[in-house]
Design a protein around this motif. Structure first.
Motif, PDB file in Angstrom:
ATOM      1  N   SER A 188       0.847  -1.187   0.000  1.00  0.00           N
ATOM      2  CA  SER A 188       0.000   0.000   0.000  1.00  0.00           C
ATOM      3  C   SER A 188       0.882   1.235   0.000  1.00  0.00           C
ATOM      4  CB  SER A 188      -0.895  -0.001   1.240  1.00  0.00           C
ATOM      5  OG  SER A 188      -1.384   1.285   1.521  1.00  0.00           O
ATOM      6  N   VAL A 189       0.610   2.162  -0.925  1.00  0.00           N
ATOM      7  CA  VAL A 189       1.427   3.369  -0.986  1.00  0.00           C
ATOM      8  C   VAL A 189       1.259   4.198   0.284  1.00  0.00           C
ATOM      9  CG1 VAL A 189      -0.300   4.812  -2.144  1.00  0.00           C
ATOM     10  CG2 VAL A 189       2.125   5.296  -2.469  1.00  0.00           C
ATOM     11  N   GLU A 190       0.058   4.190   0.860  1.00  0.00           N
ATOM     12  CA  GLU A 190      -0.170   4.938   2.099  1.00  0.00           C
ATOM     13  C   GLU A 190       0.682   4.367   3.235  1.00  0.00           C
ATOM     14  OE1 GLU A 190      -2.614   3.782   0.184  1.00  0.00           O
ATOM     15  OE2 GLU A 190      -3.464   5.652  -0.614  1.00  0.00           O
ATOM     16  N   LEU A 238       1.773  17.882  -0.637  1.00  0.00           N
ATOM     17  CA  LEU A 238       0.766  18.817  -1.137  1.00  0.00           C
ATOM     18  C   LEU A 238       1.368  20.088  -1.721  1.00  0.00           C
ATOM     19  CD1 LEU A 238      -1.957  18.487   1.653  1.00  0.00           C
ATOM     20  CD2 LEU A 238      -1.792  17.288  -0.530  1.00  0.00           C
ATOM     21  N   MET A 239       2.485  20.551  -1.155  1.00  0.00           N
ATOM     22  CA  MET A 239       3.109  21.779  -1.644  1.00  0.00           C
ATOM     23  C   MET A 239       3.970  21.547  -2.886  1.00  0.00           C
ATOM     24  SD  MET A 239       4.234  23.679   1.930  1.00  0.00           S
ATOM     25  CE  MET A 239       5.115  24.935   1.012  1.00  0.00           C
ATOM     26  N   LYS A 240       4.380  20.288  -3.135  1.00  0.00           N
ATOM     27  CA  LYS A 240       5.323  20.018  -4.216  1.00  0.00           C
ATOM     28  C   LYS A 240       4.729  19.246  -5.387  1.00  0.00           C
ATOM     29  CE  LYS A 240       9.248  19.917  -1.004  1.00  0.00           C
ATOM     30  NZ  LYS A 240      10.362  19.093  -0.466  1.00  0.00           N
ATOM     31  N   TYR A 241       3.645  18.509  -5.132  1.00  0.00           N
ATOM     32  CA  TYR A 241       3.052  17.685  -6.183  1.00  0.00           C
ATOM     33  C   TYR A 241       1.626  18.156  -6.454  1.00  0.00           C
ATOM     34  CZ  TYR A 241       6.946  14.477  -5.442  1.00  0.00           C
ATOM     35  OH  TYR A 241       8.201  13.928  -5.340  1.00  0.00           O
ATOM     36  N   LYS A 242       1.358  18.476  -7.681  1.00  0.00           N
ATOM     37  CA  LYS A 242       0.030  18.977  -8.043  1.00  0.00           C
ATOM     38  C   LYS A 242      -0.740  17.990  -8.918  1.00  0.00           C
ATOM     39  CE  LYS A 242       1.053  22.768  -5.950  1.00  0.00           C
ATOM     40  NZ  LYS A 242       0.485  23.039  -4.609  1.00  0.00           N
ATOM     41  N   GLU A 243      -0.017  16.962  -9.457  1.00  0.00           N
ATOM     42  CA  GLU A 243      -0.673  16.049 -10.381  1.00  0.00           C
ATOM     43  C   GLU A 243      -1.521  15.020  -9.650  1.00  0.00           C
ATOM     44  OE1 GLU A 243       3.506  14.161  -9.904  1.00  0.00           O
ATOM     45  OE2 GLU A 243       2.543  16.112  -9.692  1.00  0.00           O
ATOM     46  N   PHE A 247       0.531  10.998  -4.123  1.00  0.00           N
ATOM     47  CA  PHE A 247       1.158  10.115  -3.139  1.00  0.00           C
ATOM     48  C   PHE A 247       2.077   9.121  -3.840  1.00  0.00           C
ATOM     49  CE2 PHE A 247      -0.869  11.475   0.654  1.00  0.00           C
ATOM     50  CZ  PHE A 247      -0.347  10.735   1.697  1.00  0.00           C
ATOM     51  N   LYS A 248       1.612   8.582  -4.966  1.00  0.00           N
ATOM     52  CA  LYS A 248       2.394   7.587  -5.688  1.00  0.00           C
ATOM     53  C   LYS A 248       3.607   8.227  -6.356  1.00  0.00           C
ATOM     54  CE  LYS A 248      -1.334   4.270  -6.365  1.00  0.00           C
ATOM     55  NZ  LYS A 248      -1.987   3.321  -7.290  1.00  0.00           N
ATOM     56  N   ALA A 251       6.116   8.771  -3.600  1.00  0.00           N
ATOM     57  CA  ALA A 251       6.719   7.514  -3.166  1.00  0.00           C
ATOM     58  C   ALA A 251       7.751   7.020  -4.168  1.00  0.00           C
ATOM     59  CB  ALA A 251       5.636   6.456  -2.962  1.00  0.00           C
ATOM     60  N   LEU A 252       7.460   7.174  -5.451  1.00  0.00           N
ATOM     61  CA  LEU A 252       8.411   6.741  -6.482  1.00  0.00           C
ATOM     62  C   LEU A 252       9.659   7.604  -6.469  1.00  0.00           C
ATOM     63  CD1 LEU A 252       9.168   4.969  -8.834  1.00  0.00           C
ATOM     64  CD2 LEU A 252       7.784   6.416 -10.341  1.00  0.00           C
ATOM     65  N   ASP A 253       9.502   8.915  -6.354  1.00  0.00           N
ATOM     66  CA  ASP A 253      10.658   9.816  -6.306  1.00  0.00           C
ATOM     67  C   ASP A 253      11.542   9.518  -5.102  1.00  0.00           C
ATOM     68  OD1 ASP A 253       9.936  11.071  -8.630  1.00  0.00           O
ATOM     69  OD2 ASP A 253       9.015  12.811  -7.660  1.00  0.00           O
TER      70      ASP A 253
END
Length: 275
Positions: A188-190, A238-243, A247-248, A251-253
């Motif tokens: 689970s990514v969460e 939330l401040m860095k990812y807008k797409e 969360f995924k 997590a990948l980065d």
């Protein structure tokens, strides 16, 4: 409760009427082929291989009701994710060895869609299993076309023609061994983000005494306090990812930046508690 086909369970399945060895091999070869094509620069062939499968309602598993919606991950999403995965040898090897990592990182591709993908890959073995069960129970079967299955001999998708039973609606039924079914995937990514990545970042922020560190007086001593998960979610995601699927993407980065975190999570999942 919704049910899904879990590819992790194939290898250890003890079902005389189902060829688990062949099915497990096909799943591994399918993903090996996809990642190899991508690593070699054959993007179009790789995307075609990965995006071909469709929802199979004949198993009556998953989330959807009625006809297939056909709204899986787009080519752009798959392309972006697999570019990152194949750029790092550790990630590429991890994904080839553990296909269940894919729903962890691909947006709009959760348990339901991964279950559909797994069923597509091994649909020929499932059809053979279904026919054997029906023969034992004297249930009539009918020759019908159903979906496409993965052929490891040439790495291509082929049309499945099989003898299957029909339901009251006169539509084919594809049986799945009970041992392959699960209520939810362990990955689970969460859980990965909250239990592993955030735990690591909390120590990083503490060591750097970042702006997210607060202070609390304990026994007369001003003591630094690590940021909460809520604070990290706001600051790091939330401040860095807008797409969509932030969360995924996060997590990948972080898995690319800190490969040992993914190793840690894999080890945790694959220990005896996972079985």
């Amino acid at each position: 409760m919704k049910k899904f086909v879990d590819p992790v369970k194939i290898t250890g399945l003890n079902e005389p009427l189902f060829d688990s060895k062949k099915a497990s091999f096909k799943v591994q070869e399918y993903f090996k082929k996809g990642f190899s094509l991508y690593a070699e620069g054959n993007r179009e062939l790789a995307i075609s291989l990965l995006s071909e499968p469709k929802e199979i309602n004949a198993t009556h598993l998953g989330l959807s009701k009625g006809a297939s919606k056909g709204n899986g991950p787009s080519e752009e999403i798959l392309d972006g994710v697999f570019q990152k995965i194949t750029s790092e040898e550790f990630l590429r090897n991890s994904f080839m060895a553990r296909p269940t990592l894919i729903p962890l990182f691909v947006p709009n591709f959760g348990a339901d869609r991964f279950s559909d993908l797994t069923v597509n890959i091994i649909s020929k073995e499932l059809a053979e299993f279904t026919e054997k069960v029906c023969n034992e129970l004297d249930i009539p079967v009918y020759l019908t076309g159903l979906c496409k299955y993965y052929d490891v001999s040439d790495g291509e998708w082929k049309q499945l023609i099989a003898k299957l039973p029909m339901g009251p609606d006169l539509k084919p039924i594809l049986l799945v061994p009970a041992g392959l079914v699960t209520d939810k995937y362990k990955f689970s990514v969460e859980k990965f983000v909250n239990s592993v990545i955030f735990a690591y970042l909390k120590d990083e922020h503490l060591n750097r005494r970042s702006s997210l560190i607060t202070y609390k007086e304990i026994d007369g001593v001003l003591t630094p306090v690590k940021p909460t998960n809520k604070m990290l979610k706001e600051h790091e995601i939330l401040m860095k990812y807008k797409e969509r699927g932030m969360f995924k993407a996060f997590a990948l980065d972080k898995s690319l930046e800190y490969p040992h975190l993914l190793e840690q999570y894999i080890s945790f999942i694959e220990d005896e508690k996972y079985q």
